[in-house]
Design a protein around this motif. Structure first.
Motif, PDB file in Angstrom:
ATOM      1  N   PRO A 227       0.809  -1.235   0.000  1.00 39.68           N
ATOM      2  CA  PRO A 227       0.000   0.000   0.000  1.00 39.68           C
ATOM      3  C   PRO A 227       0.837   1.279   0.000  1.00 39.68           C
ATOM      4  N   ASP A 228       2.152   1.146   0.199  1.00 41.84           N
ATOM      5  CA  ASP A 228       3.014   2.335   0.235  1.00 41.84           C
ATOM      6  C   ASP A 228       3.457   2.793  -1.152  1.00 41.84           C
ATOM      7  N   TYR A 229       3.155   2.018  -2.175  1.00 42.05           N
ATOM      8  CA  TYR A 229       3.477   2.478  -3.521  1.00 42.05           C
ATOM      9  C   TYR A 229       2.640   3.721  -3.840  1.00 42.05           C
ATOM     10  N   GLU A 230       3.262   4.714  -4.476  1.00 39.38           N
ATOM     11  CA  GLU A 230       2.568   5.938  -4.884  1.00 39.38           C
ATOM     12  C   GLU A 230       2.290   5.858  -6.389  1.00 39.38           C
ATOM     13  N   PHE A 231       1.018   5.832  -6.748  1.00 37.64           N
ATOM     14  CA  PHE A 231       0.635   5.701  -8.143  1.00 37.64           C
ATOM     15  C   PHE A 231       0.181   7.059  -8.700  1.00 37.64           C
ATOM     16  N   ILE A 232       0.827   7.478  -9.783  1.00 37.87           N
ATOM     17  CA  ILE A 232       0.469   8.701 -10.498  1.00 37.87           C
ATOM     18  C   ILE A 232      -0.136   8.295 -11.841  1.00 37.87           C
ATOM     19  N   TRP A 233      -1.396   8.697 -12.097  1.00 42.22           N
ATOM     20  CA  TRP A 233      -2.046   8.314 -13.357  1.00 42.22           C
ATOM     21  C   TRP A 233      -2.264   9.581 -14.184  1.00 42.22           C
ATOM     22  N   LEU A 234      -1.639   9.627 -15.356  1.00 45.26           N
ATOM     23  CA  LEU A 234      -1.696  10.802 -16.224  1.00 45.26           C
ATOM     24  C   LEU A 234      -2.913  10.738 -17.145  1.00 45.26           C
ATOM     25  N   VAL A 235      -3.706  11.813 -17.139  1.00 44.62           N
ATOM     26  CA  VAL A 235      -4.912  11.883 -17.973  1.00 44.62           C
ATOM     27  C   VAL A 235      -4.979  13.230 -18.688  1.00 44.62           C
ATOM     28  N   ASN A 236      -5.558  13.232 -19.865  1.00 47.30           N
ATOM     29  CA  ASN A 236      -5.693  14.478 -20.627  1.00 47.30           C
ATOM     30  C   ASN A 236      -6.727  15.401 -19.993  1.00 47.30           C
ATOM     31  N   GLU A 237      -7.804  14.818 -19.473  1.00 45.32           N
ATOM     32  CA  GLU A 237      -8.844  15.578 -18.797  1.00 45.32           C
ATOM     33  C   GLU A 237      -9.085  14.965 -17.429  1.00 45.32           C
ATOM     34  N   THR A 238      -8.906  15.741 -16.383  1.00 46.80           N
ATOM     35  CA  THR A 238      -9.074  15.237 -15.029  1.00 46.80           C
ATOM     36  C   THR A 238     -10.559  15.070 -14.693  1.00 46.80           C
ATOM     37  N   GLY A 239     -10.825  14.369 -13.599  1.00 45.69           N
ATOM     38  CA  GLY A 239     -12.205  14.129 -13.191  1.00 45.69           C
ATOM     39  C   GLY A 239     -12.657  12.713 -13.439  1.00 45.69           C
ATOM     40  N   LYS A 240     -11.741  11.837 -13.840  1.00 45.15           N
ATOM     41  CA  LYS A 240     -12.084  10.439 -14.069  1.00 45.15           C
ATOM     42  C   LYS A 240     -12.133   9.695 -12.738  1.00 45.15           C
ATOM     43  N   GLU A 241     -12.745   8.524 -12.743  1.00 44.61           N
ATOM     44  CA  GLU A 241     -12.898   7.751 -11.521  1.00 44.61           C
ATOM     45  C   GLU A 241     -11.670   6.871 -11.277  1.00 44.61           C
ATOM     46  N   PHE A 242     -11.071   7.049 -10.109  1.00 45.10           N
ATOM     47  CA  PHE A 242      -9.926   6.250  -9.707  1.00 45.10           C
ATOM     48  C   PHE A 242     -10.092   5.815  -8.255  1.00 45.10           C
ATOM     49  N   PRO A 243      -9.469   4.697  -7.874  1.00 43.84           N
ATOM     50  CA  PRO A 243      -9.427   4.336  -6.452  1.00 43.84           C
ATOM     51  C   PRO A 243      -8.700   5.425  -5.671  1.00 43.84           C
ATOM     52  N   ASP A 244      -8.945   5.506  -4.374  1.00 41.32           N
ATOM     53  CA  ASP A 244      -8.359   6.588  -3.581  1.00 41.32           C
ATOM     54  C   ASP A 244      -6.848   6.497  -3.439  1.00 41.32           C
ATOM     55  N   TYR A 245      -6.257   5.358  -3.783  1.00 41.64           N
ATOM     56  CA  TYR A 245      -4.797   5.224  -3.678  1.00 41.64           C
ATOM     57  C   TYR A 245      -4.067   5.685  -4.943  1.00 41.64           C
ATOM     58  N   ILE A 246      -4.827   6.185  -5.924  1.00 38.19           N
ATOM     59  CA  ILE A 246      -4.213   6.678  -7.159  1.00 38.19           C
ATOM     60  C   ILE A 246      -4.367   8.193  -7.245  1.00 38.19           C
ATOM     61  N   LYS A 247      -3.280   8.887  -7.593  1.00 37.93           N
ATOM     62  CA  LYS A 247      -3.306  10.331  -7.769  1.00 37.93           C
ATOM     63  C   LYS A 247      -3.467  10.655  -9.261  1.00 37.93           C
ATOM     64  N   GLU A 248      -4.541  11.333  -9.594  1.00 35.64           N
ATOM     65  CA  GLU A 248      -4.817  11.718 -10.976  1.00 35.64           C
ATOM     66  C   GLU A 248      -4.089  13.029 -11.279  1.00 35.64           C
ATOM     67  N   LYS A 249      -3.270  13.024 -12.352  1.00 36.00           N
ATOM     68  CA  LYS A 249      -2.503  14.212 -12.717  1.00 36.00           C
ATOM     69  C   LYS A 249      -2.691  14.533 -14.195  1.00 36.00           C
ATOM     70  N   LYS A 250      -2.641  15.819 -14.497  1.00 34.89           N
ATOM     71  CA  LYS A 250      -2.843  16.276 -15.872  1.00 34.89           C
ATOM     72  C   LYS A 250      -1.703  15.830 -16.765  1.00 34.89           C
ATOM     73  N   ASN A 251      -2.057  15.359 -17.955  1.00 38.08           N
ATOM     74  CA  ASN A 251      -1.059  14.880 -18.911  1.00 38.08           C
ATOM     75  C   ASN A 251      -0.554  16.027 -19.800  1.00 38.08           C
ATOM     76  N   SER A 252      -0.301  17.169 -19.201  1.00 35.90           N
ATOM     77  CA  SER A 252       0.278  18.309 -19.917  1.00 35.90           C
ATOM     78  C   SER A 252       1.800  18.182 -19.880  1.00 35.90           C
ATOM     79  N   ILE A 253       2.497  18.938 -20.672  1.00 38.46           N
ATOM     80  CA  ILE A 253       3.936  18.727 -20.839  1.00 38.46           C
ATOM     81  C   ILE A 253       4.711  18.886 -19.526  1.00 38.46           C
ATOM     82  N   TRP A 254       4.471  19.955 -18.772  1.00 40.28           N
ATOM     83  CA  TRP A 254       5.252  20.151 -17.551  1.00 40.28           C
ATOM     84  C   TRP A 254       4.860  19.152 -16.470  1.00 40.28           C
TER      85      TRP A 254
END
Length: 418
Positions: free
Chosen positions: A63-90
């Motif tokens: 459970p200590d793994y940190e998951f970053i999920w890149l998406v073009n548009e935020t607001g998608k459904e993810f489990p609470d252990y996943i961090k949704e991040k914008k898939n922009s260049i920076w």
């Protein structure tokens, strides 16, 4: 035309160089050993496909793994252990540059730069398929597509495959000559064994009787390019859904419903499909996040050239190919990896120049119009189909035992713990 093509390639290379500078600047930040960056379908999709099932297995283990999920548009459904991040260049440059592990089912954007000490697992989003890919497309595979593919492949440490078929197809198909892991496809693990939970869940959600049967229609997308620039387009269906359901009821018995599932690249722009006369007997699941939780609830599958047919056959349900544009598709796509022709009654074998060490016969019936489709549904021989399916899976040396996610997670943890 040639000047436009060269200008476009120059523009893409210049843009990639600029983007790569962002990655180099982000190297001031250290790599976090427990951080895992994930992406699916170039950021268009959320928690789905092969990456989903690997991530679920990894989280279960630690459970200590940190998951970053890149998406073009935020607001998608993810489990609470996943961090949704914008898939922009920076954002992409920062999160990828600071992650120990990358997991992706598609290509990384041109200009992405991997650091020493990072591990990149590419799961692909299709295993055994129909469409020619990579160099097998000939002139239909643009120079720009080759550049993007090669740039990504040079960064990959391991690519997941499920068969000897993939081992022979992928080097020139994926422009990848590195390490292959015969894990099987993690996304089809849920198609192995008892699927009662998913069958009941889908029927409850859509008010379908528990004893009803459902056929999935899952067409693939069409893809072209102009001056090296890729575009995706849809194909107008000629399949008569009402006639199809009546024929399924005649041949297989029971009451049948239809589930429509568009390809992710089409679903994001398409509205919900409604049939003028079938009404509630049609469910549009194109926007549902996970195809495989839906597929596990199905009793049959109809597609054209989608790998969904291969996945559905793992459940040993009837699978039919409805290909009403074979001639034009072969021309536009640059051929196929099967000896498919307009003679839809002919035995379809693998192309030996692509898979020289295999002798495979495609187990699915193919139709090019509604009359032919009706004939083949009503005359479907289940015993013959299952025998062909067994021979097919044996010849391609298929790996399917419900443990692909575990094997992929083993490999990821091996690198993290080095």
């Amino acid at each position: 035309m040639n000047i436009k093509k060269k200008s476009y390639i120059f523009y893409r290379k210049a843009k990639a160089f600029t983007n790569s500078l962002c990655f180099y600047m982000c190297r001031v930040f250290p790599i976090k050993k427990n951080r895992i960056a994930v992406c699916s379908f170039e950021g268009r999709s959320g928690f789905n496909c092969n990456p989903k099932y690997i991530v679920k297995e990894l989280h279960k283990r630690n459970p200590d793994y940190e998951f970053i999920w890149l998406v073009n548009e935020t607001g998608k459904e993810f489990p609470d252990y996943i961090k949704e991040k914008k898939n922009s260049i920076w954002s992409r440059a920062y999160w990828l540059s600071t992650s120990k592990v990358w997991i992706d089912n598609y290509r990384k954007p041109y200009g992405t730069v991997k650091r020493k000490g990072q591990y990149y697992m590419n799961t692909t989003h299709g295993m055994i398929g129909y469409k020619s890919i990579g160099l097998w497309r000939g002139d239909a595979f643009s120079e720009m597509a080759y550049i993007v593919s090669k740039n990504d492949s040079d960064m990959i440490d391991d690519m997941l495959i499920d068969s000897e078929w993939c081992a022979e197809m992928c080097p020139d198909g994926m422009i990848y000559y590195g390490s292959y892991l015969r894990t099987g496809a993690p996304r089809v693990d849920i198609l192995h064994g008892d699927k009662t939970f998913y069958r009941e869940k889908f029927r409850k959600e859509h008010n379908i009787p528990m004893d009803a049967k459902i056929v999935m229609f899952a067409p693939t997308f069409r893809e072209g390019s102009t001056n090296g620039k890729r575009f995706v387009y849809s194909h107008e269906w000629s399949l008569d859904f009402e006639r199809m359901l009546k024929n399924f009821e005649k041949r297989f018995g029971g009451e049948w419903y239809l589930c429509v599932r568009l390809h992710p690249q089409l679903a994001e722009k398409a509205g919900e499909y409604k049939h003028p006369t079938l009404g509630d007997k049609v469910v549009d699941s194109s926007k549902a996040i996970d195809l495989y939780e839906i597929l596990a609830a199905m009793d049959a599958c109809v597609t054209d050239y989608s790998t969904t047919s291969m996945d559905a056959s793992l459940m040993r349900v009837p699978v039919f190919l409805y290909a009403d544009d074979i001639e034009s598709y072969l021309k536009d796509r640059g051929g196929m990896i099967w000896n498919i022709s307009t003679d839809t009654d002919a035995v379809v074998t693998n192309k030996k120049e692509m898979t020289p060490n295999l002798d495979v016969v495609l187990p699915f019936l193919i139709s090019k119009d509604n009359d032919e489709f009706e004939r083949k549904v009503l005359s479907f021989d289940e015993e013959e189909y299952l025998n062909k399916l067994d021979a097919f899976q044996k010849e391609v040396q298929l790996v399917f035992d419900g443990k692909a996610s575990q094997r992929a997670a083993d490999r990821v943890e091996e690198y993290i713990n080095r």
